[in-house]
Design a protein around this motif. Structure first.
Motif, PDB file in Angstrom:
ATOM      1  N   VAL A 350       1.159  -1.056  -0.117  1.00  0.00           N
ATOM      2  CA  VAL A 350      -0.043  -0.031  -0.421  1.00  0.00           C
ATOM      3  C   VAL A 350       0.926   1.148  -0.007  1.00  0.00           C
ATOM      4  CG1 VAL A 350      -2.092   1.091   1.623  1.00  0.00           C
ATOM      5  CG2 VAL A 350      -2.377  -1.180   0.991  1.00  0.00           C
ATOM      6  N   ASN A 351       1.784   1.442   1.093  1.00  0.00           N
ATOM      7  CA  ASN A 351       3.174   2.195   0.681  1.00  0.00           C
ATOM      8  C   ASN A 351       3.593   2.601  -0.155  1.00  0.00           C
ATOM      9  OD1 ASN A 351       2.115   2.929   2.999  1.00  0.00           O
ATOM     10  ND2 ASN A 351       3.623   1.830   4.983  1.00  0.00           N
ATOM     11  N   LYS A 352       4.294   1.712  -0.639  1.00  0.00           N
ATOM     12  CA  LYS A 352       5.105   1.345  -2.174  1.00  0.00           C
ATOM     13  C   LYS A 352       4.218   2.069  -3.389  1.00  0.00           C
ATOM     14  CE  LYS A 352       9.030  -0.651  -3.774  1.00  0.00           C
ATOM     15  NZ  LYS A 352       9.706  -1.096  -3.911  1.00  0.00           N
ATOM     16  N   LEU A 353       2.979   1.929  -3.693  1.00  0.00           N
ATOM     17  CA  LEU A 353       2.373   1.926  -4.946  1.00  0.00           C
ATOM     18  C   LEU A 353       1.247   3.093  -4.336  1.00  0.00           C
ATOM     19  CD1 LEU A 353       1.092  -2.187  -5.883  1.00  0.00           C
ATOM     20  CD2 LEU A 353       3.487  -0.355  -6.197  1.00  0.00           C
ATOM     21  N   GLU A 354       1.356   3.716  -2.900  1.00  0.00           N
ATOM     22  CA  GLU A 354       0.385   5.171  -2.925  1.00  0.00           C
ATOM     23  C   GLU A 354      -0.566   4.333  -3.091  1.00  0.00           C
ATOM     24  OE1 GLU A 354       2.169   8.445  -5.495  1.00  0.00           O
ATOM     25  OE2 GLU A 354       3.742   8.456  -3.710  1.00  0.00           O
ATOM     26  N   LEU A 355      -1.596   3.330  -2.464  1.00  0.00           N
ATOM     27  CA  LEU A 355      -2.652   3.104  -2.868  1.00  0.00           C
ATOM     28  C   LEU A 355      -3.343   3.669  -1.825  1.00  0.00           C
ATOM     29  CD1 LEU A 355      -2.416  -0.125  -3.271  1.00  0.00           C
ATOM     30  CD2 LEU A 355      -2.517   0.641  -4.743  1.00  0.00           C
ATOM     31  N   ASN A 356      -4.814   3.295  -1.362  1.00  0.00           N
ATOM     32  CA  ASN A 356      -5.154   4.249  -0.731  1.00  0.00           C
ATOM     33  C   ASN A 356      -4.973   3.672   1.102  1.00  0.00           C
ATOM     34  OD1 ASN A 356      -7.720   5.126   1.842  1.00  0.00           O
ATOM     35  ND2 ASN A 356      -8.868   4.790   0.287  1.00  0.00           N
ATOM     36  N   PRO A 357      -4.748   4.503   1.794  1.00  0.00           N
ATOM     37  CA  PRO A 357      -3.844   4.336   2.958  1.00  0.00           C
ATOM     38  C   PRO A 357      -4.939   3.270   4.187  1.00  0.00           C
ATOM     39  CG  PRO A 357      -3.926   6.630   3.180  1.00  0.00           C
ATOM     40  CD  PRO A 357      -4.443   6.233   1.964  1.00  0.00           C
ATOM     41  N   GLU A 358      -6.171   3.973   3.878  1.00  0.00           N
ATOM     42  CA  GLU A 358      -6.781   2.442   4.731  1.00  0.00           C
ATOM     43  C   GLU A 358      -6.705   0.870   3.997  1.00  0.00           C
ATOM     44  OE1 GLU A 358      -8.823   4.270   6.882  1.00  0.00           O
ATOM     45  OE2 GLU A 358      -7.838   6.276   6.580  1.00  0.00           O
ATOM     46  N   HIS A 359      -6.420   0.944   3.692  1.00  0.00           N
ATOM     47  CA  HIS A 359      -6.393  -0.616   2.980  1.00  0.00           C
ATOM     48  C   HIS A 359      -6.116  -1.231   3.750  1.00  0.00           C
ATOM     49  CE1 HIS A 359      -8.706  -0.699  -0.825  1.00  0.00           C
ATOM     50  NE2 HIS A 359      -7.749   0.315  -1.500  1.00  0.00           N
ATOM     51  N   ARG A 360      -6.305  -2.690   4.121  1.00  0.00           N
ATOM     52  CA  ARG A 360      -5.722  -4.135   5.211  1.00  0.00           C
ATOM     53  C   ARG A 360      -5.608  -4.400   4.814  1.00  0.00           C
ATOM     54  NH1 ARG A 360      -9.392  -2.823  10.510  1.00  0.00           N
ATOM     55  NH2 ARG A 360     -10.864  -2.621   8.382  1.00  0.00           N
ATOM     56  N   ALA A 361      -5.297  -6.110   5.223  1.00  0.00           N
ATOM     57  CA  ALA A 361      -5.260  -7.220   4.715  1.00  0.00           C
ATOM     58  C   ALA A 361      -6.109  -7.937   4.385  1.00  0.00           C
ATOM     59  CB  ALA A 361      -4.315  -7.787   6.339  1.00  0.00           C
ATOM     60  N   HIS A 362      -7.092  -8.138   5.070  1.00  0.00           N
ATOM     61  CA  HIS A 362      -8.691  -8.543   5.248  1.00  0.00           C
ATOM     62  C   HIS A 362      -8.582  -8.422   3.090  1.00  0.00           C
ATOM     63  CE1 HIS A 362     -11.278 -11.190   7.185  1.00  0.00           C
ATOM     64  NE2 HIS A 362     -12.125 -10.791   6.172  1.00  0.00           N
ATOM     65  N   ASP A 363      -8.611  -6.961   2.834  1.00  0.00           N
ATOM     66  CA  ASP A 363      -9.492  -6.243   1.419  1.00  0.00           C
ATOM     67  C   ASP A 363      -9.464  -7.069   0.455  1.00  0.00           C
ATOM     68  OD1 ASP A 363     -10.041  -4.572   3.105  1.00  0.00           O
ATOM     69  OD2 ASP A 363      -8.856  -2.695   2.573  1.00  0.00           O
ATOM     70  N   GLY A 364      -8.564  -7.727   0.362  1.00  0.00           N
ATOM     71  CA  GLY A 364      -8.288  -8.838  -0.961  1.00  0.00           C
ATOM     72  C   GLY A 364      -9.693 -10.198  -1.406  1.00  0.00           C
ATOM     73  N   ARG A 365     -10.536 -10.222   0.237  1.00  0.00           N
ATOM     74  CA  ARG A 365     -11.321 -11.194   0.374  1.00  0.00           C
ATOM     75  C   ARG A 365     -12.698 -10.129   0.389  1.00  0.00           C
ATOM     76  NH1 ARG A 365     -13.537 -15.488   3.082  1.00  0.00           N
ATOM     77  NH2 ARG A 365     -15.367 -15.336   4.267  1.00  0.00           N
ATOM     78  N   ILE A 366     -12.039  -9.044   0.266  1.00  0.00           N
ATOM     79  CA  ILE A 366     -13.567  -7.648  -0.113  1.00  0.00           C
ATOM     80  C   ILE A 366     -13.867  -7.249  -1.533  1.00  0.00           C
ATOM     81  CG2 ILE A 366     -14.398  -5.691   0.202  1.00  0.00           C
ATOM     82  CD1 ILE A 366     -14.245  -7.510   3.408  1.00  0.00           C
TER      83      ILE A 366
END
Length: 414
Positions: A350-366
């Protein structure tokens, strides 16, 4: 053959096998008497874990036999022993043995010096056996890390101020950075001591469970509510960034696998090689609930090359798990992908690709559930794939779905 002889003392008849004359007590067979005496003095063997008995080499000691109690094991699995209380020294070996037997009937009554850390080890040895979800064990261990200031305290001296001190001032070093407990962690510390001191109180290790004498402050409860964040899916631009950086940024492939299969973060690291079917493209795995355990998940065409790559890597590593941690030069046992390891790696992505900083480990499932809904994947197929409970009696009990049907449904996702 038994023969009758005359007693040298009273001249009455007595068996030649008798130890002494039954009439006057005169010793007849001194050899048998010595054998029986030797037998009665033979040392009794201590069962494993009972403790130790050592003879102190000092002729001036009236009680030379020291009894030691086993209170735990060290890092190498060797027993840790302490002197038996209130009395550790005995006149004979068998006296010491009898004292250890009595102690082991109730091994905690005499251990006034049991530390908080030793109590934690005794409690978790039993409590962890009752837990089936690794995340529950991980939560307890994480909370315990903030309590190091009281590890060496006597458990019987523990008071509310000490527990509150761990919650407010306890620190733990993560990735070289010293962290204080968040409000959420404070609630976990409180829960940890609630349960651990319940155990201690039941076993007479402490007189009272002081963790249950106070409640969490309103500020902590309010902060916990604010800390709860909704999981979010990835935008189309973010998904494209992930694909553009496949194998250029570590673990982007694992995040994409999660996005197209719906595995929980902790489930990703538990996928076993023996359950990966590369011929028909199905993976069996899962945990947490009855609906989530041992479920069949079809492999979407977009991630088949990613799965195959991880499969070949696992073969070369000799690992029983599909996904391994190969980005750290540590012991072989650290290859296993845990929830915390995956969470840290997602944060780096998330930090390296400058994605939404609110993303967490569960979001792939979402993301998977969102894409499935958009593609109009059958509701029951989606629940079967992600491991959610099906309440409909007809679907759950009377409908027998084939895994090929699940494949047909997942292919709706483009």
């Amino acid at each position: 053959m038994i023969m009758l002889i005359k007693c040298p003392e009273c001249n009455l008849q007595v068996s030649d096998h008798a130890i002494a004359c039954p009439h006057c007590g005169y010793p007849i067979n001194t050899k048998v008497a010595k054998q029986q005496q030797s037998k009665s003095r033979r040392k009794k063997r201590l069962p494993n874990g009972f403790g130790q008995i050592t003879k102190i080499k000092n002729s001036n000691l009236r009680n030379p036999y020291r009894a030691m109690v086993t209170v735990g094991k060290d890092f190498y699995g060797k027993p840790i022993c302490k002197p038996l209380k209130p009395n550790a020294y005995f006149k004979t070996y068998n006296d010491a043995y009898a004292a250890l037997v009595e102690y082991n009937k109730n091994p905690y009554d005499l251990d006034d010096d049991l530390t908080v850390e030793q109590l934690y080890e005794k409690w978790t040895d039993e409590y962890f056996k009752t837990l089936t979800n690794p995340s529950s064990i991980r939560t307890i261990k994480s909370a315990w890390n903030y309590c190091s200031a009281i590890y060496n305290m006597r458990a019987k001296d523990l008071r509310p101020r000490h527990i509150k001190g761990c919650m407010e001032d306890g620190t733990y070093v993560v990735d070289g950075v010293e962290k204080k407990a968040s409000s959420s962690t404070k609630t976990k510390i409180k829960s940890l001591f609630n349960l651990m001191l319940d155990y201690a109180n039941e076993n007479d290790l402490v007189e009272k469970n002081y963790a249950r004498t106070f409640k969490l402050s309103d500020d902590i409860i309010k902060d916990v509510e604010e800390e709860k964040k909704d999981h979010i899916d990835f935008t189309d631009e973010e998904m494209q960034k992930l694909w553009n950086n496949l194998y250029d940024v570590d673990y982007v492939d694992v995040l994409l696998i999660q996005c197209y299969s719906g595995w929980r973060p902790q489930e990703l690291g538990l996928l076993k090689m023996e359950n990966v079917d590369l011929e028909n493209w199905f993976i069996t795995g899962g945990m947490k609930t009855d609906a989530g355990k041992d479920r069949v998940v079809p492999v979407h065409p977009k991630i088949r090359s990613l799965i195959k790559h991880r499969y070949q890597e696992a073969l070369s590593l000799g690992s029983e798990y599909l996904i391994n941690c190969t980005d750290t030069k540590t012991h072989r046992s650290s290859l296993k992908l845990t929830y915390d390891k995956y969470r840290h790696r997602v944060e780096k992505i998330v930090n390296k690709l400058e994605l939404n900083p609110e993303h967490r480990a569960h979001d792939g499932r979402i993301q998977f559930a969102t894409m499935a809904k958009d593609a109009k994947v059958n509701e029951y197929a989606l629940k079967r794939i992600i491991g959610h409970k099906i309440d409909d009696l007809t679907e759950k009990t009377y409908t027998k779905r084939k895994k090929e049907w699940l494949m047909e449904e997942i292919l709706k996702i483009k």
